[in-house]
Design a protein around this motif. Structure first.
Motif, mmCIF file in Angstrom:
data_model
loop_
_atom_site.group_PDB
_atom_site.id
_atom_site.type_symbol
_atom_site.label_atom_id
_atom_site.label_comp_id
_atom_site.label_asym_id
_atom_site.label_seq_id
_atom_site.Cartn_x
_atom_site.Cartn_y
_atom_site.Cartn_z
ATOM 1 N N UNK A 1 8.473 36.764 37.080
ATOM 2 C CA UNK A 1 7.659 38.694 38.484
ATOM 3 C C UNK A 1 6.076 38.252 37.927
ATOM 4 N N UNK A 2 5.340 38.427 37.194
ATOM 5 C CA UNK A 2 4.018 38.295 36.562
ATOM 6 C C UNK A 2 3.068 37.344 37.495
ATOM 7 N N UNK A 3 3.821 36.143 37.935
ATOM 8 C CA UNK A 3 2.912 35.293 38.806
ATOM 9 C C UNK A 3 3.314 36.245 40.143
ATOM 10 N N UNK A 4 4.830 36.450 40.765
ATOM 11 C CA UNK A 4 4.367 36.824 41.542
ATOM 12 C C UNK A 4 3.688 38.482 41.704
ATOM 13 N N UNK A 5 3.869 38.627 40.891
ATOM 14 C CA UNK A 5 2.958 40.325 41.125
ATOM 15 C C UNK A 5 1.837 39.705 41.373
ATOM 16 N N UNK A 6 1.128 39.009 40.751
ATOM 17 C CA UNK A 6 -0.573 38.082 40.449
ATOM 18 C C UNK A 6 -0.309 37.986 42.403
ATOM 19 N N UNK A 7 0.402 37.159 42.410
ATOM 20 C CA UNK A 7 0.321 36.091 44.731
ATOM 21 C C UNK A 7 -0.037 37.760 45.269
ATOM 22 N N UNK A 8 1.435 38.721 45.229
ATOM 23 C CA UNK A 8 0.708 39.755 45.936
ATOM 24 C C UNK A 8 -0.652 40.296 47.000
ATOM 25 N N UNK A 9 -1.252 39.835 46.187
ATOM 26 C CA UNK A 9 -2.530 40.944 46.431
ATOM 27 C C UNK A 9 -3.178 38.944 46.568
ATOM 28 N N UNK A 10 -2.605 38.326 47.151
ATOM 29 C CA UNK A 10 -3.163 37.017 48.267
ATOM 30 C C UNK A 10 -1.970 36.877 49.421
ATOM 31 N N UNK A 11 -2.652 37.461 51.027
ATOM 32 C CA UNK A 11 -1.678 37.644 51.258
ATOM 33 C C UNK A 11 -1.485 36.246 51.801
ATOM 34 N N UNK A 12 -2.520 35.477 52.107
ATOM 35 C CA UNK A 12 -2.546 34.324 52.971
ATOM 36 C C UNK A 12 -1.992 32.704 52.067
ATOM 37 N N UNK A 13 -1.395 33.336 50.729
ATOM 38 C CA UNK A 13 -0.551 32.837 49.759
ATOM 39 C C UNK A 13 0.937 32.755 50.562
ATOM 40 N N UNK A 14 1.623 31.620 50.378
ATOM 41 C CA UNK A 14 3.599 31.960 50.622
ATOM 42 C C UNK A 14 3.817 31.485 49.353
ATOM 43 N N UNK A 15 5.067 32.043 48.778
ATOM 44 C CA UNK A 15 6.026 32.108 48.328
ATOM 45 C C UNK A 15 7.507 31.016 48.446
ATOM 46 N N UNK A 16 7.124 30.461 47.378
ATOM 47 C CA UNK A 16 9.051 30.093 48.473
ATOM 48 C C UNK A 16 9.717 29.465 46.836
ATOM 49 N N UNK A 17 10.843 30.295 46.306
ATOM 50 C CA UNK A 17 12.137 29.577 45.126
ATOM 51 C C UNK A 17 12.766 29.100 45.741
ATOM 52 N N UNK A 18 13.189 28.035 44.468
ATOM 53 C CA UNK A 18 14.600 27.543 44.031
ATOM 54 C C UNK A 18 15.079 28.510 43.323
ATOM 55 N N UNK A 19 16.518 28.580 43.594
ATOM 56 C CA UNK A 19 17.464 29.648 42.306
ATOM 57 C C UNK A 19 18.692 28.786 42.967
ATOM 58 N N UNK A 20 19.777 28.985 41.445
ATOM 59 C CA UNK A 20 21.063 28.713 41.087
ATOM 60 C C UNK A 20 21.553 29.953 41.802
ATOM 61 N N UNK A 21 22.567 29.970 42.800
ATOM 62 C CA UNK A 21 23.604 30.738 43.250
ATOM 63 C C UNK A 21 23.586 31.974 42.380
ATOM 64 N N UNK A 22 23.851 31.580 40.740
ATOM 65 C CA UNK A 22 24.497 32.595 39.838
ATOM 66 C C UNK A 22 23.506 33.382 39.444
#
Length: 131
Positions: free
Chosen positions: A69-90
């Motif tokens: 969440x802290x990293x995602x909040x920081x990246x919100x202000x950088x519109x040209x940065x794409x965010x991709x996450x990998x996650x467990x279905x659980x």
């Protein structure tokens, strides 16, 4: 000649690390960071084209739902940065709560389909802003 776009791998223990060669083959300069705080500092100093991060939830997190969440909040202000996450279905329900508040451009459940990953990252190379 311009330098290759930076792809930042964060945490690199669930699934992101196994695709480093793919990222490089697509033309990304790959930077790996295991510390979220150091990743945040890097994002502020040199915004990457793409952040690929492992997403997880632990019930004992005091003040947040996930590791990112802290990293995602920081990246919100950088519109040209794409965010991709990998996650467990659980962790899908928690990911849904986090993505309702913070921008995540793509999320792939494990095991990741390599062709889907390749297609997404290749498409992002040609575009500068998230959809």
């Amino acid at each position: 000649m311009s330098s290759p776009p930076i792809l930042l791998m964060v945490n690199a223990f669930i699934g992101t690390a196994s695709y480093k060669k793919l990222y490089q083959e697509l033309g990304y300069a790959v930077v790996t960071e295991w510390s979220e705080r150091r990743a945040i500092s890097l994002v502020r100093k040199t915004p990457p084209a793409v952040i690929v991060a492992d997403f997880y939830h632990q019930a004992d997190f005091r003040d947040r739902l996930s590791n990112l969440e802290s990293l995602l909040a920081t990246a919100q202000s950088i519109p040209n940065t794409r965010i991709l996450v990998f996650y467990e279905t659980a962790h899908q329900a928690v990911l849904d709560k986090v993505s309702a508040r913070l921008r995540i451009d793509a999320a792939f459940s494990l095991p990741v389909q390599e062709e889907q990953l390749r297609t997404t990252l290749r498409a992002w190379l040609g575009n500068t802003a998230p959809p």
